[in-house]
Write a protein that holds these residues in place. Structure first.
Motif, mmCIF file in Angstrom:
data_model
loop_
_atom_site.group_PDB
_atom_site.id
_atom_site.type_symbol
_atom_site.label_atom_id
_atom_site.label_comp_id
_atom_site.label_asym_id
_atom_site.label_seq_id
_atom_site.Cartn_x
_atom_site.Cartn_y
_atom_site.Cartn_z
ATOM 1 N N PRO A 1 0.870 -1.114 -0.149
ATOM 2 C CA PRO A 1 0.034 -0.051 -0.062
ATOM 3 C C PRO A 1 0.886 1.276 -0.177
ATOM 4 O O PRO A 1 2.017 1.044 0.200
ATOM 5 C CB PRO A 1 -0.831 -0.115 1.294
ATOM 6 C CG PRO A 1 -0.014 -1.054 2.129
ATOM 7 C CD PRO A 1 0.629 -1.717 1.319
ATOM 8 N N THR A 2 0.179 2.449 -0.480
ATOM 9 C CA THR A 2 0.985 3.712 -0.549
ATOM 10 C C THR A 2 1.286 4.009 0.979
ATOM 11 O O THR A 2 2.577 4.472 1.165
ATOM 12 C CB THR A 2 0.142 4.699 -0.901
ATOM 13 O OG1 THR A 2 -0.337 4.220 -2.165
ATOM 14 C CG2 THR A 2 0.937 6.083 -1.239
ATOM 15 N N PHE A 3 0.502 3.873 2.056
ATOM 16 C CA PHE A 3 0.525 4.091 3.352
ATOM 17 C C PHE A 3 -0.360 3.255 4.330
ATOM 18 O O PHE A 3 -1.432 2.799 3.814
ATOM 19 C CB PHE A 3 0.678 5.594 3.734
ATOM 20 C CG PHE A 3 -0.730 6.265 3.689
ATOM 21 C CD1 PHE A 3 -1.549 6.428 4.686
ATOM 22 C CD2 PHE A 3 -0.982 6.866 2.326
ATOM 23 C CE1 PHE A 3 -2.527 7.258 4.740
ATOM 24 C CE2 PHE A 3 -2.059 7.589 2.207
ATOM 25 C CZ PHE A 3 -2.854 7.749 3.573
ATOM 26 N N TRP B 1 -5.130 0.192 5.055
ATOM 27 C CA TRP B 1 -4.198 0.292 3.654
ATOM 28 C C TRP B 1 -4.705 1.042 2.850
ATOM 29 O O TRP B 1 -5.687 0.860 2.246
ATOM 30 C CB TRP B 1 -3.953 -1.354 3.092
ATOM 31 C CG TRP B 1 -3.240 -2.087 4.296
ATOM 32 C CD1 TRP B 1 -2.957 -2.019 5.368
ATOM 33 C CD2 TRP B 1 -2.560 -3.272 3.864
ATOM 34 N NE1 TRP B 1 -2.396 -3.132 6.136
ATOM 35 C CE2 TRP B 1 -2.055 -3.717 5.077
ATOM 36 C CE3 TRP B 1 -2.430 -4.016 2.593
ATOM 37 C CZ2 TRP B 1 -1.360 -4.956 4.899
ATOM 38 C CZ3 TRP B 1 -1.609 -5.125 2.601
ATOM 39 C CH2 TRP B 1 -1.159 -5.850 3.870
ATOM 40 N N HIS B 2 -3.935 2.269 2.432
ATOM 41 C CA HIS B 2 -4.414 3.003 1.602
ATOM 42 C C HIS B 2 -3.542 2.767 0.135
ATOM 43 O O HIS B 2 -2.272 2.936 0.144
ATOM 44 C CB HIS B 2 -3.980 4.525 2.085
ATOM 45 C CG HIS B 2 -4.931 4.993 3.299
ATOM 46 N ND1 HIS B 2 -6.074 5.508 3.127
ATOM 47 C CD2 HIS B 2 -4.625 4.643 4.459
ATOM 48 C CE1 HIS B 2 -6.464 5.845 4.263
ATOM 49 N NE2 HIS B 2 -5.698 5.276 5.084
ATOM 50 N N TYR B 3 -4.426 2.582 -0.826
ATOM 51 C CA TYR B 3 -4.015 2.636 -2.194
ATOM 52 C C TYR B 3 -4.142 3.744 -3.076
ATOM 53 O O TYR B 3 -4.916 3.699 -3.661
ATOM 54 C CB TYR B 3 -4.448 1.042 -2.908
ATOM 55 C CG TYR B 3 -3.809 -0.112 -2.304
ATOM 56 C CD1 TYR B 3 -2.508 -0.488 -2.826
ATOM 57 C CD2 TYR B 3 -4.491 -0.577 -1.199
ATOM 58 C CE1 TYR B 3 -2.071 -1.555 -2.282
ATOM 59 C CE2 TYR B 3 -3.815 -1.967 -0.699
ATOM 60 C CZ TYR B 3 -2.591 -2.366 -1.163
ATOM 61 O OH TYR B 3 -2.181 -3.531 -0.634
ATOM 62 N N SER B 4 -3.413 4.918 -3.010
ATOM 63 C CA SER B 4 -3.541 5.985 -3.606
ATOM 64 C C SER B 4 -3.737 5.943 -4.996
ATOM 65 O O SER B 4 -4.574 6.647 -5.403
ATOM 66 C CB SER B 4 -2.542 7.137 -3.048
ATOM 67 O OG SER B 4 -2.407 7.160 -1.542
ATOM 68 N N ASP B 5 -2.847 5.460 -5.699
ATOM 69 C CA ASP B 5 -2.872 5.256 -7.270
ATOM 70 C C ASP B 5 -4.289 4.708 -7.691
ATOM 71 O O ASP B 5 -4.884 5.174 -8.611
ATOM 72 C CB ASP B 5 -1.752 4.716 -7.532
ATOM 73 C CG ASP B 5 -0.505 5.338 -7.587
ATOM 74 O OD1 ASP B 5 -0.638 6.572 -7.206
ATOM 75 O OD2 ASP B 5 0.439 4.651 -7.738
ATOM 76 N N SER B 6 -4.809 3.708 -6.942
ATOM 77 C CA SER B 6 -5.931 3.082 -7.316
ATOM 78 C C SER B 6 -7.213 3.522 -6.593
ATOM 79 O O SER B 6 -8.046 3.259 -6.775
ATOM 80 C CB SER B 6 -5.861 1.670 -7.194
ATOM 81 O OG SER B 6 -5.703 1.115 -5.806
ATOM 82 N N ILE C 1 -9.490 -8.891 6.185
ATOM 83 C CA ILE C 1 -10.239 -7.714 5.527
ATOM 84 C C ILE C 1 -11.670 -7.656 6.004
ATOM 85 O O ILE C 1 -12.257 -8.533 6.016
ATOM 86 C CB ILE C 1 -10.074 -7.742 3.899
ATOM 87 C CG1 ILE C 1 -8.678 -7.500 3.461
ATOM 88 C CG2 ILE C 1 -11.113 -6.422 3.394
ATOM 89 C CD1 ILE C 1 -8.470 -7.625 1.843
ATOM 90 N N GLU C 2 -11.871 -6.547 6.672
ATOM 91 C CA GLU C 2 -13.348 -6.210 7.084
ATOM 92 C C GLU C 2 -14.198 -5.438 6.239
ATOM 93 O O GLU C 2 -15.440 -5.170 6.394
ATOM 94 C CB GLU C 2 -13.468 -6.120 8.390
ATOM 95 C CG GLU C 2 -13.087 -4.660 9.018
ATOM 96 C CD GLU C 2 -13.595 -4.274 10.208
ATOM 97 O OE1 GLU C 2 -13.948 -5.208 11.133
ATOM 98 O OE2 GLU C 2 -13.713 -3.044 10.887
#
Length: 93
Positions: A46-48, A58-63, A74-75
């Motif tokens: 993840p990005t961060f 979990w942040h996926y900034s591009d997507s 994962i909830e």
């Protein structure tokens, strides 16, 4: 609601109750109840990550997607405007 019942094993893995027939949602191969290791193998790093106790985001900034974890699984899966992925719904027997 029994479909939402779950137990946490050894403070690391969330196990969800499921009935015989149910709808299963996924996004780009990632689904609710999946482990962090499995999600990382599909989406990469993840990005961060925001962490607080046994929860993390979990942040996926591009997507433009966020995965929310509780006790290692994962909830929630959040898609934001501009995300290239959509929810896929499969009926499993």
């Amino acid at each position: 609601n029994q479909k939402n019942d779950f137990i946490i094993v050894n403070d690391t893995q969330t196990l969800h109750r499921s009935s015989t027939d149910y709808y299963y949602e996924s996004v780009h191969g990632v689904h609710l109840g999946m482990s962090a290791k499995e999600a990382r193998s599909i989406l990469g790093n993840p990005t961060f990550i925001d962490s607080s106790g046994y929860r993390s985001k979990w942040h996926y900034s591009d997507s433009k997607m966020v995965l929310e974890f509780a006790s290692g699984s994962i909830e929630a899966i959040k898609l934001y405007r501009g995300c290239p992925y959509t929810f896929d719904i499969f009926w499993i027997k």
